[in-house]
Scaffold this motif. Structure first.
Motif, short mmCIF file in Angstrom:
data_model
loop_
_atom_site.label_atom_id
_atom_site.label_comp_id
_atom_site.label_asym_id
_atom_site.label_seq_id
_atom_site.Cartn_x
_atom_site.Cartn_y
_atom_site.Cartn_z
N ARG A 175 43.14 88.13 27.39
CA ARG A 175 43.41 89.35 28.15
C ARG A 175 44.23 90.32 27.30
O ARG A 175 45.14 89.92 26.58
N ILE A 176 43.89 91.59 27.43
CA ILE A 176 44.67 92.63 26.74
C ILE A 176 45.78 93.04 27.70
O ILE A 176 45.50 93.49 28.82
N GLU A 177 47.01 92.84 27.26
CA GLU A 177 48.14 93.16 28.13
C GLU A 177 48.89 94.37 27.60
O GLU A 177 48.88 94.64 26.39
N THR A 178 49.53 95.07 28.52
CA THR A 178 50.32 96.24 28.11
C THR A 178 51.51 95.77 27.28
O THR A 178 52.28 94.91 27.70
N ARG A 179 51.60 96.29 26.07
CA ARG A 179 52.68 95.89 25.16
C ARG A 179 53.12 97.10 24.35
O ARG A 179 52.32 97.99 24.08
N ALA A 180 54.37 97.09 23.93
CA ALA A 180 54.84 98.13 23.01
C ALA A 180 54.16 97.92 21.66
O ALA A 180 54.06 96.79 21.18
N VAL A 181 53.68 98.99 21.06
CA VAL A 181 53.02 98.91 19.74
C VAL A 181 54.09 99.01 18.66
O VAL A 181 54.88 99.96 18.65
N THR A 182 54.12 98.02 17.78
CA THR A 182 55.12 97.99 16.72
C THR A 182 54.44 97.70 15.38
O THR A 182 53.23 97.56 15.31
N HIS A 183 55.26 97.57 14.36
CA HIS A 183 54.72 97.19 13.05
C HIS A 183 54.35 95.70 13.02
O HIS A 183 53.72 95.24 12.06
N ASP A 184 54.76 94.94 14.03
CA ASP A 184 54.49 93.50 14.03
C ASP A 184 52.99 93.24 14.16
O ASP A 184 52.24 94.10 14.61
N PRO A 185 52.56 92.03 13.80
CA PRO A 185 51.13 91.71 13.96
C PRO A 185 50.72 91.86 15.43
O PRO A 185 51.40 91.34 16.32
N PRO A 186 49.63 92.54 15.69
CA PRO A 186 49.18 92.72 17.08
C PRO A 186 48.80 91.38 17.71
O PRO A 186 48.33 90.48 17.01
N PRO A 187 48.98 91.26 19.02
CA PRO A 187 48.66 89.98 19.68
C PRO A 187 47.17 89.79 19.92
O PRO A 187 46.73 88.67 20.18
N ASN A 188 46.40 90.86 19.84
CA ASN A 188 44.98 90.78 20.20
C ASN A 188 44.06 90.92 19.00
O ASN A 188 44.49 91.30 17.91
N TRP A 189 42.78 90.62 19.25
CA TRP A 189 41.78 90.58 18.19
C TRP A 189 40.66 91.56 18.51
O TRP A 189 40.13 91.57 19.63
N TYR A 190 40.27 92.31 17.51
CA TYR A 190 39.23 93.33 17.68
C TYR A 190 37.94 92.83 17.01
O TYR A 190 37.95 92.43 15.85
N ARG A 191 36.87 92.86 17.78
CA ARG A 191 35.57 92.41 17.26
C ARG A 191 34.57 93.52 17.55
O ARG A 191 33.98 93.60 18.62
N PRO A 192 34.34 94.41 16.57
CA PRO A 192 33.45 95.54 16.84
C PRO A 192 31.99 95.17 17.02
O PRO A 192 31.22 95.92 17.61
N GLY A 193 31.59 94.02 16.53
CA GLY A 193 30.22 93.54 16.70
C GLY A 193 30.25 92.03 16.56
O GLY A 193 31.18 91.48 15.96
N TYR A 194 29.22 91.34 17.06
CA TYR A 194 29.29 89.88 17.02
C TYR A 194 29.28 89.35 15.60
O TYR A 194 29.79 88.26 15.32
N ALA A 195 28.69 90.10 14.66
CA ALA A 195 28.57 89.62 13.29
C ALA A 195 29.76 90.02 12.42
O ALA A 195 29.72 89.85 11.21
N VAL A 196 30.78 90.57 13.05
CA VAL A 196 31.97 90.99 12.29
C VAL A 196 33.12 90.05 12.63
O VAL A 196 33.42 89.80 13.79
#
Lengths: 276, 272
Positions: A175-196
């Protein structure tokens, strides 16, 4: 083999005069440190035929845009409408998407428009302004329209107070949760396409409102080039005057409290009027 | 009605180890201005990819310090294309299995220098093909107005309908670029920058500007940006037969395609 991500999708895309309907399903997983992606055969056969209503929907939008822009001004026009279902780690979700990419030209200028909705008004406004653009000007204070500020926001991560907007799932089914955006590694993962291969990313970022917008200040309504760092070359309106200008977007003076609009920049970016 | 079928295998190797592997296949049927595309599988094309990538893998194992991307594409006309992008220390070449070892060794041989960025440019290793790819090939794709090329220079860059995947709209694209000289003048300039490898390039049809990003030269990496007419006017000489340049992956409308590229040793003057 651990988690297997599966996606089934269908998209109707208009691309510079051709309408293409694409149906596909794919899966991706990591095995012994190797990311693998391949098509997979669905248990339930999906219709492969063109859907007349979906095609008509896209074509109708294309026609509206073409009517709103003088012929010869459109250099590139891509509009798509898609549906997709995703499955990973026991999570299932589906989404509908709209994407528009348009470049309009009035030599030597090129305005770039990227949208996540079939909006005609913004295109008409940019086309009208581009048609009557004058000479280059410098500005000290400038507003950025939501479509411009959304493009800038990913370059300001860690520099401007912003948050990740909660809602939906990321590329690993978390789940994508509301979080403050910082320089730290983001908690979530972005997958723009299944082959990426998925990457950690701040998803659906939005600037936190502060300060006051001066509605008399000139407003940048479109990018004239992709953003380089925090340097923006933009098409700007000041009363009846339309002009190109280049500004440094690294210092944001205020962020509007208006309802933000989502744009397809990076892993999602909410645009709202901002002032430099 | 026309039908296009494709299968591809795409692998990424780091330091001799496989880290990413992808299979893609599909069919696109075009009727007029409409294309219906799906990921339907043609087993014969997938088998052709498997055979070709096995051969390419054999070369990769010895490239221990490199990042290697292998792409095999098989299409229904019987064409099987294998390309390998090999990168060492951030500099890359695009090659094919028969030339992979020689090009890998070239990557280790070339060195950036620190000469002042002035004088003529001597385009080594067939690298003038990249300059001409942008200034001649892409300009042709966009029906650009003619400019005056030297009479001794002939450029063969046929445009054919190509697409990267079944999801893409076919476009008229270069399949190859071969530049040849016939009795060209050639005097090696005293003040010169020697270009070994190019990182990328671009042609903007609106401004008619050509950009070439040099990766390795006697003056180090640099970017050249000139109008197409200035590029054509700058070509001052050439020598020898066309040399295979190791690497043009051409990206247009988001579709990346390999373009075989050849040019003789060439001199340009006035681009710096």
């Amino acid at each position: 083999m651990t988690e297997v991500y599966r996606k089934v999708g269908r998209v109707i895309r208009y691309e510079n005069g051709i309408v293409i309907a694409v149906s596909e399903s794919g899966e991706a997983f990591e095995k012994d440190g190797v990311f693998q992606a391949r098509p997979f055969v669905q248990k339930i056969a999906q219709t492969r035929a063109l859907t007349p209503s979906a095609i008509a929907y896209v074509e109708q939008y294309v026609a509206q845009v073409r009517l709103s822009v003088r012929s010869g001004r459109i250099e590139r026009f891509i509009a798509s409408a898609g549906v997709a279902t995703h499955e990973i780690n026991g999570s299932n979700w589906s989404e509908e998407s709209r994407r528009v990419h348009l470049s309009l030209v009035n030599r030597p200028l090129r305005a770039l428009i990227d949208l996540a909705s079939f909006d005609v008004e913004i295109i008409k406004a940019v086309a009208d302004a581009l048609a009557r653009v004058g000479a280059e000007r410098e500005v000290k204070r400038i507003r950025l329209a939501p479509n411009v500020s959304a493009a800038l926001l990913p370059s300001l991560i860690g520099e401007l107070a912003m948050e990740q907007s909660g809602g939906g799932f990321d590329g690993r089914g978390q789940r994508i949760e509301t979080r403050a955006v910082t320089h730290d590694p983001p908690p979530n993962w972005y997958r723009p396409g299944y082959a990426v291969r998925p990457l950690r990313a701040w998803m659906n970022i939005r600037a936190l409102p502060f300060g006051r917008i001066d509605h008399d200040a000139p407003i940048a309504i479109a990018l004239l080039e992709p953003i380089h760092g925090t340097s923006l070359r933009v098409l700007c309106i000041d009363g009846d005057d339309v002009f190109p200008t280049t500004v440094d977007g690294s210092h944001i003076a205020s962020v509007s409290r208006a309802e933000p609009v989502w744009y397809p920049y990076a892993a999602g970016s909410f645009g709202v009027e901002m002032m430099l | 009605m026309t039908t296009f079928a494709i299968a591809s295998r795409d692998e990424l190797w780091l330091g001799g180890a496989l880290v990413e592997s992808r299979l893609m296949h599909g069919v696109a049927t075009q009727r007029g201005d409409s294309i219906d595309a799906s990921d339907a599988r043609d087993d014969e094309l997938v088998r052709a990819c498997d055979l070709a990538i096995d051969a390419a893998r054999a070369a990769v194992a010895s490239f221990r310090d490199a990042r290697v991307r292998i792409v095999v594409r098989a299409t229904q006309n019987g064409e099987v294309e294998t390309t390998m992008t090999i990168a060492v220390d951030g500099v890359s070449v695009v090659t094919t299995p028969p030339d992979a070892l020689a090009d890998y060794e070239l990557l280790h041989r070339v060195r950036n220098g620190s000469a002042a960025l002035r004088g003529a440019i001597v385009w080594q290793n067939g690298s003038a093909a990249v300059l001409l790819h942008e200034a001649f090939g892409h300009a042709s794709e966009h029906d650009a107005a003619p400019v005056a090329w030297p009479s001794w220079l002939s450029i063969e860059a046929p445009l054919v309908s190509r697409r990267e995947t079944f999801r893409d709209v076919p476009l008229l694209r270069m399949a190859r670029l071969v530049a040849r000289q016939t009795d060209a003048p050639f005097v090696m300039p005293d003040e010169r920058i020697e270009v070994q490898l190019v990182a990328g390039g671009a042609y903007d049809p609106m401004s008619d500007m050509v950009t070439v990003e040099v990766a390795v030269s006697s003056a180090g990496p640099f970017t050249m940006r000139r109008s197409r007419a200035e590029v054509a006017a700058s070509i001052a000489g050439a020598s020898g037969e066309p040399i295979r340049y190791p690497g043009v992956i051409c990206s247009r409308e988001g579709q990346e395609l390999y373009v075989a590229s050849y040019a003789p040793l060439m001199i340009t003057d006035g681009l710096l």
